[in-house]
Design an enzyme around this catalytic site. Structure first.
Site, PDB file in Angstrom:
ATOM      1  N   THR A   1     -33.952  24.680 -10.600  1.00 44.09           N
ATOM      2  CA  THR A   1     -33.116  25.067  -9.460  1.00 44.09           C
ATOM      3  C   THR A   1     -33.385  26.546  -9.214  1.00 44.09           C
ATOM      4  O   THR A   1     -33.009  27.397 -10.025  1.00 44.09           O
ATOM      5  CB  THR A   1     -31.623  24.851  -9.745  1.00 44.09           C
ATOM      6  OG1 THR A   1     -31.412  23.482 -10.094  1.00 44.09           O
ATOM      7  CG2 THR A   1     -30.778  25.186  -8.517  1.00 44.09           C
TER       8      THR A   1
ATOM      9  N   LYS B   1     -30.528  21.294  -2.526  1.00 50.02           N
ATOM     10  CA  LYS B   1     -29.786  21.475  -3.786  1.00 50.02           C
ATOM     11  C   LYS B   1     -28.631  22.473  -3.570  1.00 50.02           C
ATOM     12  O   LYS B   1     -27.557  22.338  -4.151  1.00 50.02           O
ATOM     13  CB  LYS B   1     -30.749  21.975  -4.871  1.00 50.02           C
ATOM     14  CG  LYS B   1     -30.116  22.361  -6.190  1.00 50.02           C
ATOM     15  CD  LYS B   1     -29.665  21.173  -7.025  1.00 50.02           C
ATOM     16  CE  LYS B   1     -28.990  21.655  -8.310  1.00 50.02           C
ATOM     17  NZ  LYS B   1     -28.529  20.574  -9.162  1.00 50.02           N
TER      18      LYS B   1
ATOM     19  N   LYS C   1     -25.647  31.136 -11.452  1.00 49.79           N
ATOM     20  CA  LYS C   1     -27.022  31.406 -10.987  1.00 49.79           C
ATOM     21  C   LYS C   1     -27.244  30.687  -9.659  1.00 49.79           C
ATOM     22  O   LYS C   1     -27.711  31.276  -8.682  1.00 49.79           O
ATOM     23  CB  LYS C   1     -28.008  30.919 -12.060  1.00 49.79           C
ATOM     24  CG  LYS C   1     -29.465  31.117 -11.766  1.00 49.79           C
ATOM     25  CD  LYS C   1     -30.236  29.863 -11.407  1.00 49.79           C
ATOM     26  CE  LYS C   1     -30.151  28.721 -12.375  1.00 49.79           C
ATOM     27  NZ  LYS C   1     -30.906  27.541 -11.951  1.00 49.79           N
TER      28      LYS C   1
END
Ligand SMILES: NC(=O)c1ccc[n+]([C@@H]2O[C@H](COP(=O)([O-])OP(=O)(O)OC[C@H]3O[C@@H](n4cnc5c(N)ncnc54)[C@H](OP(=O)(O)O)[C@@H]3O)[C@@H](O)[C@H]2O)c1
Length: 289
Positions: free
Chosen positions: A97, A172, A240
């Site tokens: 990711t 995502k 993050k």
């Protein structure tokens, strides 16, 4: 069956690479901490290499699943990176990711070397990786996706090409925006039920059959009520992801007031020592006083 390299045997990568081996692909793994690569080979067969370059040398596909943008650059670029070892026409499939920006950068760099790159972040967590049932959101060239899709299928329940390079990462981000607000809502609901003296478990049992149903409610309410957070998707990783998507929103103009607030709530959880706790630990923050 294909020759595949897998770079990054973490919580996600280790079982994903295992599914490739179990499906009959010829797998060579690389992990920064060599002991994990040795353990993987002992469990699944195949071989391991000392650098991403060496692992990628003979591969038709190079799967990568590391932490963040910098980690990704460090295993893909440079003299020991995957691109330095890949043969012409090979495709790098990135499951990290990361930002849409780094995906676009690596796609351009791949094209100049006659290599392919697709960004393919995943959803479904550790259990999804172990069960080979991940959801995979892909960005990149359609012909590259068509080539990679049968290999990705070893650990995917669902994969979909969303558009050009970076589109997988953008999708995502959409996923993480949904989750942030939803988990805070679920935490507030459980907190309210407890403060009201209700049977919170019973409340979840009944509302899970109505419009409030969600994956988080189904899979997380029991552990939340038990105060168990040593599992699942870590708050540090979530922060993050939120930082990447809030940065993207600053560029594209999207307003994400709730997501930005939940990001600050996760900062509180980190201060409580919960950096490695599951994202459902937002409830612990409400219960702390
Ligand atoms: N865990 C989840 O539920 C989940 C769900 C969806 C998406 N993701 C995403 O998937 C990615 C991987 O997550 P994870 O849970 O598997 O993480 P993890 O368990 O921390 O594993 C990270 C892997 O990347 C390697 N790595 C990190 N930095 C590196 C570097 N600079 N050079 C070389 N190798 C490096 C680590 O090697 P070492 O073993 O040497 O540390 C390890 O193999 C992340 O981007 C995460 O956001 C995770």
């Amino acid at each position: 069956m294909a020759k595949v390299a897998f770079v990054g045997l973490g919580v996600m990568g280790y079982p994903m690479a295992g599914h490739l081996a179990k499906s009959g692909h010829e797998v060579c793994v690389y992990n920064r901490t060599v002991a994990k690569a040795e353990q993987w080979v002992a469990e699944y067969g195949g071989k391991y290499a000392r650098t991403p370059r060496e692992a990628s040398a003979d591969a038709e596909f190079v799967m990568v699943c590391v932490g963040n943008d910098d980690d990704l650059r460090s295993v893909v670029l440079g003299s020991d990176g995957a691109y330095a070892g890949m043969r012409q026409g090979a495709v790098l499939v990135d499951h990290t990711t990361a930002s849409a920006q780094v995906a676009r950068e690596l796609a351009v760099e791949a094209a100049t070397r006659n290599l392919g790159f697709i960004d393919a972040p995943v959803s479904g967590g550790q259990a999804g990786a172990q069960n080979g049932a991940l959801t995979i959101m892909v960005g990149g060239d359609a012909a590259l996706y068509a080539k990679a899709e049968p290999v990705i299928a070893a650990y995917a329940r669902m994969s979909r090409l969303m558009g050009e390079a970076g589109s997988g990462q953008l999708t995502k981000m959409v996923n993480q925006i949904c989750i942030a607000g939803l988990v805070q809502g679920l935490s507030e609901a459980l907190h309210f039920a407890q403060c009201a003296g209700l049977d919170a478990e019973g409340a979840m049992a009944v509302i899970s059959k109505g419009a409030a149903q969600s994956w988080q409610l189904e899979n997380r309410h029991k552990t939340m009520l038990a105060g168990e957070y040593e599992h699942g998707f870590a708050v540090d990783w979530m922060r993050k992801d939120l930082s990447i998507l809030l940065e993207e929103a600053r560029r594209n103009g999207a307003q994400l007031p709730v997501t930005a607030l939940v990001d600050q709530f996760y900062a509180d959880v980190q201060k409580m020592g919960g950096g490695r706790w599951d994202t459902s630990s937002l409830l612990a923050r409400l219960q702390r006083d």
